[in-house]
Design a protein around this motif. Sequence first.
Motif, PDB file in Angstrom:
ATOM      1  N   PRO A   8       0.829  -1.213   0.000  1.00  0.00           N
ATOM      2  CA  PRO A   8       0.000   0.000   0.000  1.00  0.00           C
ATOM      3  C   PRO A   8       0.861   1.260   0.000  1.00  0.00           C
ATOM      4  O   PRO A   8       1.918   1.310   0.640  1.00  0.00           O
ATOM      5  CB  PRO A   8      -0.795  -0.117   1.304  1.00  0.00           C
ATOM      6  N   LYS A   9       0.399   2.283  -0.706  1.00  0.00           N
ATOM      7  CA  LYS A   9       1.138   3.542  -0.735  1.00  0.00           C
ATOM      8  C   LYS A   9       1.041   4.229   0.619  1.00  0.00           C
ATOM      9  O   LYS A   9      -0.039   4.305   1.205  1.00  0.00           O
ATOM     10  CB  LYS A   9       0.575   4.478  -1.812  1.00  0.00           C
ATOM     11  N   PRO A  10       2.156   4.756   1.109  1.00  0.00           N
ATOM     12  CA  PRO A  10       2.125   5.490   2.374  1.00  0.00           C
ATOM     13  C   PRO A  10       1.482   6.864   2.201  1.00  0.00           C
ATOM     14  O   PRO A  10       1.393   7.385   1.081  1.00  0.00           O
ATOM     15  CB  PRO A  10       3.602   5.610   2.740  1.00  0.00           C
ATOM     16  N   PRO A  11       1.069   7.480   3.294  1.00  0.00           N
ATOM     17  CA  PRO A  11       0.338   8.759   3.192  1.00  0.00           C
ATOM     18  C   PRO A  11       1.144   9.897   2.603  1.00  0.00           C
ATOM     19  O   PRO A  11       0.565  10.834   2.032  1.00  0.00           O
ATOM     20  CB  PRO A  11      -0.069   9.055   4.642  1.00  0.00           C
ATOM     21  N   TRP A  12       2.472   9.864   2.722  1.00  0.00           N
ATOM     22  CA  TRP A  12       3.251  10.997   2.213  1.00  0.00           C
ATOM     23  C   TRP A  12       3.298  11.047   0.676  1.00  0.00           C
ATOM     24  O   TRP A  12       3.818  11.996   0.101  1.00  0.00           O
ATOM     25  CB  TRP A  12       4.676  10.983   2.774  1.00  0.00           C
ATOM     26  N   LEU A  13       2.766  10.037   0.015  1.00  0.00           N
ATOM     27  CA  LEU A  13       2.735  10.044  -1.440  1.00  0.00           C
ATOM     28  C   LEU A  13       1.418  10.578  -1.995  1.00  0.00           C
ATOM     29  O   LEU A  13       1.237  10.638  -3.204  1.00  0.00           O
ATOM     30  CB  LEU A  13       2.989   8.640  -1.991  1.00  0.00           C
ATOM     31  N   ARG A  14       0.505  10.954  -1.129  1.00  0.00           N
ATOM     32  CA  ARG A  14      -0.752  11.516  -1.607  1.00  0.00           C
ATOM     33  C   ARG A  14      -0.533  12.932  -2.113  1.00  0.00           C
ATOM     34  O   ARG A  14       0.193  13.712  -1.506  1.00  0.00           O
ATOM     35  CB  ARG A  14      -1.790  11.516  -0.480  1.00  0.00           C
ATOM     36  N   ARG A  15      -1.174  13.237  -3.225  1.00  0.00           N
ATOM     37  CA  ARG A  15      -1.065  14.564  -3.822  1.00  0.00           C
ATOM     38  C   ARG A  15      -2.409  15.262  -3.773  1.00  0.00           C
ATOM     39  O   ARG A  15      -3.461  14.628  -3.922  1.00  0.00           O
ATOM     40  CB  ARG A  15      -0.616  14.470  -5.287  1.00  0.00           C
ATOM     41  N   PRO A  16      -2.434  16.588  -3.589  1.00  0.00           N
ATOM     42  CA  PRO A  16      -3.704  17.317  -3.651  1.00  0.00           C
ATOM     43  C   PRO A  16      -4.254  17.331  -5.070  1.00  0.00           C
ATOM     44  O   PRO A  16      -3.534  17.039  -6.033  1.00  0.00           O
ATOM     45  CB  PRO A  16      -3.320  18.724  -3.196  1.00  0.00           C
ATOM     46  N   LEU A  17      -5.526  17.661  -5.205  1.00  0.00           N
ATOM     47  CA  LEU A  17      -6.112  17.776  -6.526  1.00  0.00           C
ATOM     48  C   LEU A  17      -5.373  18.846  -7.340  1.00  0.00           C
ATOM     49  O   LEU A  17      -4.963  19.874  -6.796  1.00  0.00           O
ATOM     50  CB  LEU A  17      -7.595  18.149  -6.423  1.00  0.00           C
ATOM     51  N   PRO A  18      -5.179  18.612  -8.649  1.00  0.00           N
ATOM     52  CA  PRO A  18      -4.453  19.600  -9.462  1.00  0.00           C
ATOM     53  C   PRO A  18      -5.222  20.894  -9.601  1.00  0.00           C
ATOM     54  O   PRO A  18      -6.454  20.908  -9.534  1.00  0.00           O
ATOM     55  CB  PRO A  18      -4.309  18.895 -10.815  1.00  0.00           C
ATOM     56  N   PRO A  19      -4.514  22.023  -9.810  1.00  0.00           N
ATOM     57  CA  PRO A  19      -5.193  23.305 -10.042  1.00  0.00           C
ATOM     58  C   PRO A  19      -6.079  23.258 -11.277  1.00  0.00           C
ATOM     59  O   PRO A  19      -5.859  22.459 -12.188  1.00  0.00           O
ATOM     60  CB  PRO A  19      -4.029  24.289 -10.233  1.00  0.00           C
ATOM     61  N   ALA A  20      -7.048  24.136 -11.313  1.00  0.00           N
ATOM     62  CA  ALA A  20      -8.033  24.118 -12.398  1.00  0.00           C
ATOM     63  C   ALA A  20      -7.401  24.313 -13.769  1.00  0.00           C
ATOM     64  O   ALA A  20      -7.877  23.782 -14.761  1.00  0.00           O
ATOM     65  CB  ALA A  20      -9.083  25.191 -12.148  1.00  0.00           C
ATOM     66  N   GLY A  21      -6.314  25.081 -13.860  1.00  0.00           N
ATOM     67  CA  GLY A  21      -5.729  25.392 -15.158  1.00  0.00           C
ATOM     68  C   GLY A  21      -4.881  24.295 -15.749  1.00  0.00           C
ATOM     69  O   GLY A  21      -4.500  24.366 -16.919  1.00  0.00           O
ATOM     70  N   SER A  22      -4.559  23.264 -14.974  1.00  0.00           N
ATOM     71  CA  SER A  22      -3.618  22.259 -15.456  1.00  0.00           C
ATOM     72  C   SER A  22      -4.175  21.472 -16.631  1.00  0.00           C
ATOM     73  O   SER A  22      -3.463  21.211 -17.610  1.00  0.00           O
ATOM     74  CB  SER A  22      -3.232  21.313 -14.319  1.00  0.00           C
ATOM     75  N   ALA A  23      -5.429  21.060 -16.570  1.00  0.00           N
ATOM     76  CA  ALA A  23      -6.014  20.290 -17.668  1.00  0.00           C
ATOM     77  C   ALA A  23      -6.066  21.119 -18.943  1.00  0.00           C
ATOM     78  O   ALA A  23      -5.823  20.606 -20.043  1.00  0.00           O
ATOM     79  CB  ALA A  23      -7.405  19.806 -17.286  1.00  0.00           C
ATOM     80  N   ARG A  24      -6.367  22.419 -18.825  1.00  0.00           N
ATOM     81  CA  ARG A  24      -6.467  23.278 -20.009  1.00  0.00           C
ATOM     82  C   ARG A  24      -5.127  23.380 -20.731  1.00  0.00           C
ATOM     83  O   ARG A  24      -5.078  23.333 -21.961  1.00  0.00           O
ATOM     84  CB  ARG A  24      -6.971  24.664 -19.615  1.00  0.00           C
ATOM     85  N   LEU A  25      -4.042  23.528 -19.963  1.00  0.00           N
ATOM     86  CA  LEU A  25      -2.735  23.626 -20.603  1.00  0.00           C
ATOM     87  C   LEU A  25      -2.376  22.315 -21.288  1.00  0.00           C
ATOM     88  O   LEU A  25      -1.869  22.314 -22.415  1.00  0.00           O
ATOM     89  CB  LEU A  25      -1.661  23.998 -19.570  1.00  0.00           C
TER      90      LEU A  25
END
Length: 295
Positions: A8-25
Amino acid sequence: MDPSRPIPKPPWLRRPLPPAGSARLGQRLAGEGLHTVCHQAQCPNQGECLGRGVASFLILGPVCTRGCAFCAVTPGRPAPPDPAEPARLARAVAAMGLRFVVVTSVTRDDLADGGAGHFAAVVEALARQCPGVGVELLTPDFGGDPAALATVLAARPQVLAHNLETAPRLYPWARAGADYARSLELLDRAKALAPGVLTKSGLMLGLGEEPDEVRAVLADLRAVGCDCLTLGQYLAPSPAHLPVARYLTPREFAELGDLARAMGFAQVASAPLVRSSYLAEAGYRRALDRLAAGD
């Protein structure tokens, strides 16, 4: 624990949701016929980087002639190089207003020069259309061809990166088709051919390497004058790829970073989610400052 089941992945590898502009770029670059290694290699930082308007470009197509067991990039038979790609990439960089660009590629063993001429054309197009932009090239090994490396360096990038990825003992499983000594020789030759170009390499940890093997690889890199180093956690892209043998803790990464700095690397980035192109411009400038100070 059942060795056949993923750890199982440890908690320190969790990332927040990406910013709104990332998908557009990302969509915009794809619409312009440009690929990013951020997407192709499933980088865990792509949301953050794309959200900041930064991307690492993948040239020479999204299909690799090798099939490294850790890599998410699709192996197979690539299409011929697109001669319009260098100019198209340079226009995108100018439109994005970037000051520093990372350019990498799949391995192209099907090409006589391994794609070296295309790398050089990209650097030259960037110099014409984006004067003053810094360029870091993360290259394959070009089959060990010295002339191919000389072609790339003649274009005068600021950084020449080539990742060793793991300890030599693990190459038969992790990097079929690659050769540890050949990769080290590329970095050594780069420093000899272009002393003013910073050299850089990176390792993925957690593939089953032993601590003494990591120290030996770092010593080998310093022996060939490698300036910059990245250390990050290996994350299996899918169940079909090599499994993670171990998740190193943030403290272990910090200790390895301290060790590498004590060994003389001018710039070290060592943390679980570090990847070779992550915050590359900041790393490049810190390396220049430290080298100028004679540290």
